[in-house]
Motif scaffolding. Structure first.
Motif, PDB file in Angstrom:
ATOM      1  N   LEU A   5       0.820  -1.205   0.000  1.00 35.95           N
ATOM      2  CA  LEU A   5       0.000   0.000   0.000  1.00 35.95           C
ATOM      3  C   LEU A   5       0.860   1.264   0.000  1.00 35.95           C
ATOM      4  O   LEU A   5       0.540   2.251  -0.661  1.00 35.95           O
ATOM      5  CB  LEU A   5      -0.932  -0.012   1.214  1.00 35.95           C
ATOM      6  N   ALA A   7       2.025   1.807  -3.475  1.00 35.03           N
ATOM      7  CA  ALA A   7       0.947   2.316  -4.316  1.00 35.03           C
ATOM      8  C   ALA A   7       0.787   3.816  -4.099  1.00 35.03           C
ATOM      9  O   ALA A   7       0.633   4.589  -5.053  1.00 35.03           O
ATOM     10  CB  ALA A   7      -0.354   1.597  -3.987  1.00 35.03           C
ATOM     11  N   SER A   8       0.867   4.231  -2.850  1.00 34.91           N
ATOM     12  CA  SER A   8       0.753   5.652  -2.540  1.00 34.91           C
ATOM     13  C   SER A   8       1.888   6.435  -3.200  1.00 34.91           C
ATOM     14  O   SER A   8       1.677   7.518  -3.756  1.00 34.91           O
ATOM     15  CB  SER A   8       0.790   5.820  -1.021  1.00 34.91           C
ATOM     16  N   GLY A  62      -0.172  11.464  -2.690  1.00 36.47           N
ATOM     17  CA  GLY A  62      -0.866  10.182  -2.712  1.00 36.47           C
ATOM     18  C   GLY A  62      -1.264   9.728  -1.316  1.00 36.47           C
ATOM     19  O   GLY A  62      -0.562  10.000  -0.344  1.00 36.47           O
ATOM     20  N   VAL A 100      -3.176   6.274   0.803  1.00 32.82           N
ATOM     21  CA  VAL A 100      -3.845   4.978   0.801  1.00 32.82           C
ATOM     22  C   VAL A 100      -4.263   4.661   2.222  1.00 32.82           C
ATOM     23  O   VAL A 100      -3.441   4.716   3.150  1.00 32.82           O
ATOM     24  CB  VAL A 100      -2.934   3.861   0.254  1.00 32.82           C
ATOM     25  N   SER A 155     -10.758   9.924  -4.867  1.00 36.69           N
ATOM     26  CA  SER A 155     -10.517   8.652  -4.203  1.00 36.69           C
ATOM     27  C   SER A 155     -11.365   7.555  -4.795  1.00 36.69           C
ATOM     28  O   SER A 155     -12.378   7.806  -5.433  1.00 36.69           O
ATOM     29  CB  SER A 155     -10.817   8.783  -2.712  1.00 36.69           C
ATOM     30  N   TYR A 211     -11.050   0.196  -2.599  1.00 39.10           N
ATOM     31  CA  TYR A 211     -10.589  -1.082  -3.145  1.00 39.10           C
ATOM     32  C   TYR A 211     -11.162  -2.186  -2.265  1.00 39.10           C
ATOM     33  O   TYR A 211     -11.515  -1.954  -1.119  1.00 39.10           O
ATOM     34  CB  TYR A 211      -9.060  -1.143  -3.201  1.00 39.10           C
ATOM     35  N   VAL A 214      -7.960   4.324  -1.853  1.00 39.27           N
ATOM     36  CA  VAL A 214      -6.770   4.976  -2.401  1.00 39.27           C
ATOM     37  C   VAL A 214      -7.205   6.323  -2.948  1.00 39.27           C
ATOM     38  O   VAL A 214      -8.354   6.486  -3.346  1.00 39.27           O
ATOM     39  CB  VAL A 214      -6.096   4.182  -3.540  1.00 39.27           C
ATOM     40  N   VAL A 255      -6.210   7.017 -10.526  1.00 39.46           N
ATOM     41  CA  VAL A 255      -6.680   6.607  -9.197  1.00 39.46           C
ATOM     42  C   VAL A 255      -7.547   5.354  -9.334  1.00 39.46           C
ATOM     43  O   VAL A 255      -7.412   4.392  -8.564  1.00 39.46           O
ATOM     44  CB  VAL A 255      -7.480   7.748  -8.529  1.00 39.46           C
ATOM     45  N   THR A 300      -5.378   2.336 -10.013  1.00 37.01           N
ATOM     46  CA  THR A 300      -4.638   1.919  -8.822  1.00 37.01           C
ATOM     47  C   THR A 300      -5.533   1.102  -7.894  1.00 37.01           C
ATOM     48  O   THR A 300      -5.111   0.065  -7.353  1.00 37.01           O
ATOM     49  CB  THR A 300      -4.103   3.142  -8.069  1.00 37.01           C
ATOM     50  N   ALA A 301      -6.752   1.572  -7.711  1.00 37.35           N
ATOM     51  CA  ALA A 301      -7.686   0.830  -6.857  1.00 37.35           C
ATOM     52  C   ALA A 301      -7.933  -0.566  -7.417  1.00 37.35           C
ATOM     53  O   ALA A 301      -7.970  -1.549  -6.664  1.00 37.35           O
ATOM     54  CB  ALA A 301      -8.997   1.591  -6.732  1.00 37.35           C
ATOM     55  N   ILE A 304      -4.808  -2.774  -6.744  1.00 37.76           N
ATOM     56  CA  ILE A 304      -4.742  -3.193  -5.344  1.00 37.76           C
ATOM     57  C   ILE A 304      -5.797  -4.257  -5.062  1.00 37.76           C
ATOM     58  O   ILE A 304      -5.518  -5.270  -4.412  1.00 37.76           O
ATOM     59  CB  ILE A 304      -4.921  -1.989  -4.405  1.00 37.76           C
TER      60      ILE A 304
END
Lengths: 343, 343
Positions: free
Chosen positions: A108, A111-112, A123, A125, A298, A301, A311, A328, A331-332, A335
DNA sequence: TCCCGGCACTCGATCAGACAGAGTGCTTAC
DNA sequence: GTAAGCACTCTGTCTGATCGAGTGCCGGGA
């Protein structure tokens, strides 16, 4: 109160120019950049209408117009078409995050970092709420007589530990027995169920005078008590300095204070975590006297089905939504996919 | 190049006024505030001498003087008398940190928060280097076939975990055997010794064809491989905004970038961690082109005898050394005492 | 009815000049 | 060695003038 096609055209051109330049936009600029083939004078008329309806604001007479929060809201909701992320960016992110040796917190955090680096924003998370995660293993370790540390492992390799006072007579062998007993008892349940099971079992063993089980359950109850804040990984605060809207130190300070005060941040993220898909949240639309000049984008996830965390990125209202929003969202998704693998 | 008593008097008055006002100090102010009973004209002569010797700087003709790094250096080394921290502040800090239920990372994070709140600067605490800490317990958990998580507990309740690939044939019972074997093998050693022991033991079991021990040691070697950065707890960055020297966004940005880039920060802290007692470090004295306008005040803390880590604060060169230095020193003492209890 | 050219007006930004205030360095007197 | 006096320098602030960007509105034309 609906907007005509021409009004939408002017609003779109204005917002897209403003996103690039961060300066109020005048009628001449729009006349040139839009493909409406109207003169500045006509554009001015349209701009006056848009201002009256609340989509534009004027910093002062005889400056150009800037979009209001309502204007941005309309832009992101009704005008903007989102395209999926280019596949090379998709691959880059997936490659770096898809590493089985990363534990979930590290995953995580990374990812951030990626979100922050790709968007030039900050970023964030929000880590999963422990409640919905499956129990894996618990261990008690004797730090010194009368002081025990519980180590709790849940699915995905998330480790939590807690130090607690205990009966000074306990020794290491007792603790091993406790762990064995509890591990068997809790196997295959999620933490919320484990808590319920503890209460239920305590009742049973009290009636049967099982001293060992009672002590074990006592410790377990302390270990599973929720008193830890959920973690938030915030990365890239330095990026705030790149944006002209934060050249004002007071605003910058407000926003950094918000990020440092985890409890306020958690509350904010909790609000948006309930929405289903991507959510775009303008500070200006809600809070009265606090930080107003930011946008929070946002997306939640999930692991199997239940939503786990959020996220997102935070930055000035003026940002490149066409690029940031798909990022974004993607990314979600990444994850979610990776966590499904692990849970 | 030695300073006369009158010169020291002028320098002291000037620095103390500058610490309060953050503005260049003129000869009239010093004539009034110092108890030297000299006229401004005479003070000016002395100031000119001090400037020539490098203790003062002049932002431009006809502004007052400000202390140079050399001036501050002399002030903190030779002039300032440090008084112990008032006992109510001592108690306040000791009370909040002395809680057996805090694990070591939480303890250090709290210490960092306290430093930050009391000094209005940014607090930092460098966590202990794992090498010198006593081994307590190791556990292996099967996350899924072929993927094992090692949980390593060392003295003081510090927990580290690491996910690693493993032989897909291993099951949970194997892993329990491994832990039992290793826990016995490593008992009572510090991590550096544990690493040595692994190598030594691997050699022995290879000759004796002990498959179980070999597999266990393989996993242990991966688990004990050092590849994690030492943690640094940085708290209170918002305090930077209170200082007029950081109203310049570029300087602020530099400093925040330093704090966010953990590797550079670690290097800096590592440099100062070798000194014995309190250490005052002026950015201006060392680095050429990087952040120059800050001071790092730090003090190492130790467990039994060996130095473990560093506590400190970072802030502008102009700060209240008389208050900050004893506070940093005391914090280091408190942490040392509390860790002795735990290790 | 819609469009657009023209025009007066407003406001912010920038610049130069004036001025006050703080502080210095030097000279001279004691 | 000390201090008073004085000319000088530099900064910050205030003022007025000017420029340019941009608006709002009016009136003519399609």
């Amino acid at each position: 109160m609906e907007l005509q096609a021409r009004e939408i055209g002017v609003l779109t051109t204005l917002i897209e120019d403003y996103i690039q330049t961060a300066a109020p936009v005048g009628s001449r600029t729009i006349a040139k950049k839009s493909n409406l083939n109207l003169s500045p004078a006509s554009i001015r008329k349209i701009m006056a209408d848009l201002a009256e309806k609340g989509y534009l604001e004027q910093p002062h007479t005889s400056a150009g117009r800037i979009p209001s929060a309502q204007g941005f809201r309309f832009y992101v909701d009704a005008i903007l078409k989102y395209h999926p992320l280019p596949s090379d960016e998709q691959n880059l992110m997936a490659e770096h995050l898809d590493d089985a040796r990363l534990d979930v917190p590290d995953l995580l955090r990374n990812a951030s970092r990626f979100l922050s680096a790709f968007t030039q924003q900050v970023g964030m998370v929000l880590a999963p709420k422990a409640n919905d995660i499956g129990f894996k293993h618990i261990d008690f370790i004797l730090l010194k007589p009368g002081l025990v540390m519980a180590i709790l492992v849940v699915e995905g390799g998330i480790v939590q530990n807690k130090i607690m006072p205990a009966d000074p007579g306990l020794n290491s062998d007792d603790l091993i027995k406790f762990s064995n007993y509890l591990n068997q008892l809790f196997q295959g349940r999620v933490l919320a169920q484990v808590r319920a099971r503890i209460v239920q079992e305590m009742d049973a063993v009290r009636r049967q005078y099982q001293a060992m089980a009672r002590q074990a359950l006592d410790l377990a109850q302390q270990a599973f008590a929720v008193d830890r804040e959920r973690e938030v990984f915030v990365e890239g605060t330095v990026n705030f300095f790149g944006h002209p809207e934060f050249s004002n130190p007071a605003k910058l300070r407000e926003l950094l204070a918000l990020l440092e005060e985890r409890s306020r941040l958690l509350e904010l993220l909790d609000q948006v975590s309930k929405s289903k898909g991507i959510s775009i949240f303008f500070g200006r639309e809600v809070e009265q006297d606090s930080v107003q000049e930011y946008t929070l984008i946002s997306s939640p996830y999930q692991g199997q089905d239940t939503p786990l965390g959020v996220v997102g990125i935070i930055g000035p209202i003026r940002m490149n939504y066409a690029k940031v929003v798909p990022l974004v969202e993607f990314t979600a998704q990444v994850i979610s996919r990776l966590l499904k693998n692990r849970f």
